[in-house]
Design a protein around this motif. Structure first.
Motif, PDB file in Angstrom:
ATOM      1  N   PHE A  90      42.640  15.714  -0.999  1.00  0.00           N
ATOM      2  CA  PHE A  90      41.210  16.035  -0.924  1.00  0.00           C
ATOM      3  C   PHE A  90      40.669  15.962   0.507  1.00  0.00           C
ATOM      4  N   ASN A  91      41.067  14.937   1.255  1.00  0.00           N
ATOM      5  CA  ASN A  91      40.588  14.804   2.635  1.00  0.00           C
ATOM      6  C   ASN A  91      41.020  15.988   3.487  1.00  0.00           C
ATOM      7  N   GLY A  92      42.236  16.466   3.247  1.00  0.00           N
ATOM      8  CA  GLY A  92      42.714  17.636   3.983  1.00  0.00           C
ATOM      9  C   GLY A  92      41.870  18.864   3.671  1.00  0.00           C
ATOM     10  N   HIS A  93      41.489  19.037   2.410  1.00  0.00           N
ATOM     11  CA  HIS A  93      40.632  20.168   2.033  1.00  0.00           C
ATOM     12  C   HIS A  93      39.264  20.071   2.720  1.00  0.00           C
ATOM     13  N   LEU A  94      38.732  18.859   2.815  1.00  0.00           N
ATOM     14  CA  LEU A  94      37.436  18.690   3.473  1.00  0.00           C
ATOM     15  C   LEU A  94      37.508  19.104   4.942  1.00  0.00           C
ATOM     16  N   GLN A  95      38.586  18.745   5.607  1.00  0.00           N
ATOM     17  CA  GLN A  95      38.740  19.122   7.012  1.00  0.00           C
ATOM     18  C   GLN A  95      38.788  20.639   7.171  1.00  0.00           C
ATOM     19  N   THR A  96      39.516  21.308   6.269  1.00  0.00           N
ATOM     20  CA  THR A  96      39.598  22.770   6.340  1.00  0.00           C
ATOM     21  C   THR A  96      38.233  23.387   6.083  1.00  0.00           C
ATOM     22  N   ILE A  97      37.479  22.842   5.141  1.00  0.00           N
ATOM     23  CA  ILE A  97      36.137  23.364   4.848  1.00  0.00           C
ATOM     24  C   ILE A  97      35.227  23.218   6.068  1.00  0.00           C
ATOM     25  N   ARG A  98      35.289  22.053   6.712  1.00  0.00           N
ATOM     26  CA  ARG A  98      34.467  21.840   7.914  1.00  0.00           C
ATOM     27  C   ARG A  98      34.835  22.855   9.009  1.00  0.00           C
ATOM     28  N   TYR A  99      36.120  23.092   9.160  1.00  0.00           N
ATOM     29  CA  TYR A  99      36.567  24.035  10.195  1.00  0.00           C
ATOM     30  C   TYR A  99      36.075  25.451   9.888  1.00  0.00           C
ATOM     31  N   LEU A 100      36.260  25.902   8.672  1.00  0.00           N
ATOM     32  CA  LEU A 100      35.816  27.249   8.295  1.00  0.00           C
ATOM     33  C   LEU A 100      34.308  27.386   8.426  1.00  0.00           C
ATOM     34  N   ASN A 101      33.595  26.328   8.089  1.00  0.00           N
ATOM     35  CA  ASN A 101      32.136  26.360   8.218  1.00  0.00           C
ATOM     36  C   ASN A 101      31.713  26.436   9.678  1.00  0.00           C
ATOM     37  N   GLU A 160      35.998  33.681   4.215  1.00  0.00           N
ATOM     38  CA  GLU A 160      37.168  32.805   4.088  1.00  0.00           C
ATOM     39  C   GLU A 160      36.780  31.487   3.425  1.00  0.00           C
ATOM     40  N   LEU A 161      35.578  30.981   3.796  1.00  0.00           N
ATOM     41  CA  LEU A 161      35.118  29.725   3.195  1.00  0.00           C
ATOM     42  C   LEU A 161      34.898  29.884   1.698  1.00  0.00           C
ATOM     43  N   GLU A 162      34.291  31.007   1.305  1.00  0.00           N
ATOM     44  CA  GLU A 162      34.057  31.260  -0.118  1.00  0.00           C
ATOM     45  C   GLU A 162      35.383  31.366  -0.866  1.00  0.00           C
ATOM     46  N   HIS A 163      36.330  32.060  -0.274  1.00  0.00           N
ATOM     47  CA  HIS A 163      37.646  32.206  -0.900  1.00  0.00           C
ATOM     48  C   HIS A 163      38.335  30.853  -1.045  1.00  0.00           C
ATOM     49  N   TYR A 164      38.209  30.033  -0.014  1.00  0.00           N
ATOM     50  CA  TYR A 164      38.859  28.718  -0.034  1.00  0.00           C
ATOM     51  C   TYR A 164      38.199  27.818  -1.091  1.00  0.00           C
ATOM     52  N   LEU A 165      36.888  27.886  -1.185  1.00  0.00           N
ATOM     53  CA  LEU A 165      36.168  27.083  -2.170  1.00  0.00           C
ATOM     54  C   LEU A 165      36.538  27.501  -3.605  1.00  0.00           C
ATOM     55  N   GLN A 166      36.758  28.780  -3.794  1.00  0.00           N
ATOM     56  CA  GLN A 166      37.183  29.254  -5.116  1.00  0.00           C
ATOM     57  C   GLN A 166      38.551  28.687  -5.484  1.00  0.00           C
ATOM     58  N   LYS A 167      39.445  28.636  -4.495  1.00  0.00           N
ATOM     59  CA  LYS A 167      40.764  28.054  -4.745  1.00  0.00           C
ATOM     60  C   LYS A 167      40.659  26.578  -5.120  1.00  0.00           C
ATOM     61  N   ILE A 168      39.783  25.867  -4.397  1.00  0.00           N
ATOM     62  CA  ILE A 168      39.597  24.451  -4.698  1.00  0.00           C
ATOM     63  C   ILE A 168      39.030  24.280  -6.104  1.00  0.00           C
ATOM     64  N   ALA A 169      38.077  25.147  -6.468  1.00  0.00           N
ATOM     65  CA  ALA A 169      37.469  25.064  -7.794  1.00  0.00           C
ATOM     66  C   ALA A 169      38.524  25.281  -8.878  1.00  0.00           C
ATOM     67  N   GLN A 170      39.423  26.236  -8.635  1.00  0.00           N
ATOM     68  CA  GLN A 170      40.494  26.477  -9.600  1.00  0.00           C
ATOM     69  C   GLN A 170      41.437  25.282  -9.703  1.00  0.00           C
ATOM     70  N   GLN A 171      41.756  24.708  -8.543  1.00  0.00           N
ATOM     71  CA  GLN A 171      42.649  23.562  -8.522  1.00  0.00           C
ATOM     72  C   GLN A 171      41.986  22.336  -9.156  1.00  0.00           C
ATOM     73  N   ALA A 172      40.682  22.205  -8.924  1.00  0.00           N
ATOM     74  CA  ALA A 172      39.962  21.043  -9.451  1.00  0.00           C
ATOM     75  C   ALA A 172      39.771  21.124 -10.954  1.00  0.00           C
ATOM     76  N   ASN A 173      39.889  22.318 -11.479  1.00  0.00           N
ATOM     77  CA  ASN A 173      39.734  22.486 -12.928  1.00  0.00           C
ATOM     78  C   ASN A 173      41.035  22.092 -13.615  1.00  0.00           C
TER      79      ASN A 173
END
Length: 263
Positions: free
Chosen positions: A84-95, A102-115
């Motif tokens: 999870f911490n690694g995902h947060l770092q990537t989100i901060r970088y993309l933002n 790219e951020l929207e695409h990455y967030l969708q992947k996280i949402a799928q993984q989190a489900n």
């Protein structure tokens, strides 16, 4: 007069022999009837024993799948939390790079993984939930929607074996019926459960059907491809409900079949 007596005296042994043969024949017939009834009784008991053993085998298989599902779900959650911490770092970088797509695409992947989504708790009762997990898995494979509402404690007055008999047969029948519905949006099973002070158990199952089911004296009369097994399943349910002096009701409209029971 003497000749008549002599005649009867000669015939009496024949008459007595006839009576003896008649009595023996009757006794043999009664014995054969008893053996036939006893054999039918043994066959019935053997059939019930086979059904009980098969039900236990099916339940053990579902129980194993249930525990494996819990372990898999826990492992998926652990892996996701680890990254999870690694995902947060990537989100901060993309933002920071203003990369909205790219951020929207990455967030969708996280949402799928989190489900992490192999649900294992539906009502709170372990026996019912094991059977519901199997039902939902099979329904998902057949593109059938299952909607579940209500709560049941683990400790109920009804024995686990009897609860399994009821739920296994009703869930199986509902799944088979909905599988024959051709319209995708109408392939639905609704299940409601409730209890009162752990002394009464309520269940209602509604499922869509391809054609109206004929019901007479609270029994299904409509023929189907697997009518024998379907009938045995409902008879087992009815017998179990009767064992607890409960109430079972079947109803059907053109589109929906429902089963209600109160124990």
């Amino acid at each position: 007069m003497i000749s008549v007596l002599q005649y009867l005296d000669g015939k009496l042994p024949i008459i007595n022999d006839t009576k003896i043969l008649l009595v023996i024949s009757i006794l043999l017939c009664l014995l054969l009837l008893f053996l036939a009834v006893y054999q039918a009784y043994l066959n019935t008991n053997q059939q019930l024993l086979r059904e009980k053993n098969q039900l236990q085998i099916d339940f053990q298989r579902m129980q194993q799948m249930y525990y494996e599902s819990i372990l898999k779900q826990n492992e998926d959650i652990r892996r996701f939390k680890h990254d999870f911490n690694g995902h947060l770092q990537t989100i901060r970088y993309l933002n920071s790079q203003k990369s909205s797509q790219e951020l929207e695409h990455y967030l969708q992947k996280i949402a799928q993984q989190a489900n992490i989504h192999l649900q294992t708790k539906y009502t709170g009762n372990k026996v019912v939930d094991i059977l519901l997990l199997d039902l939902c898995n099979q329904a998902h494979l057949n593109e059938i929607e299952v909607r579940i509402d209500g709560y049941l404690p683990n400790q109920l007055f009804i024995e686990d074996f009897d609860l399994t008999t009821i739920c296994f047969n009703l869930f199986k029948n509902a799944l088979e019926a909905v599988s024959q519905v051709s319209v995708q949006e109408e392939r639905v099973i609704d299940i409601f459960v409730d209890y009162v002070d752990q002394t009464h158990f309520v269940m209602e199952i509604k499922n869509t059907i391809s054609q109206k089911v004929e019901i007479k004296d609270n029994q299904i009369t409509t023929s189907k491809a697997d009518g024998i097994n379907h009938g045995i399943g409902l008879k087992n349910v009815a017998a179990t409900v009767e064992k607890y002096e409960g109430y079972l009701s079947l109803a059907s409209s053109e589109k929906v079949f429902s089963v209600k029971l109160f124990m």
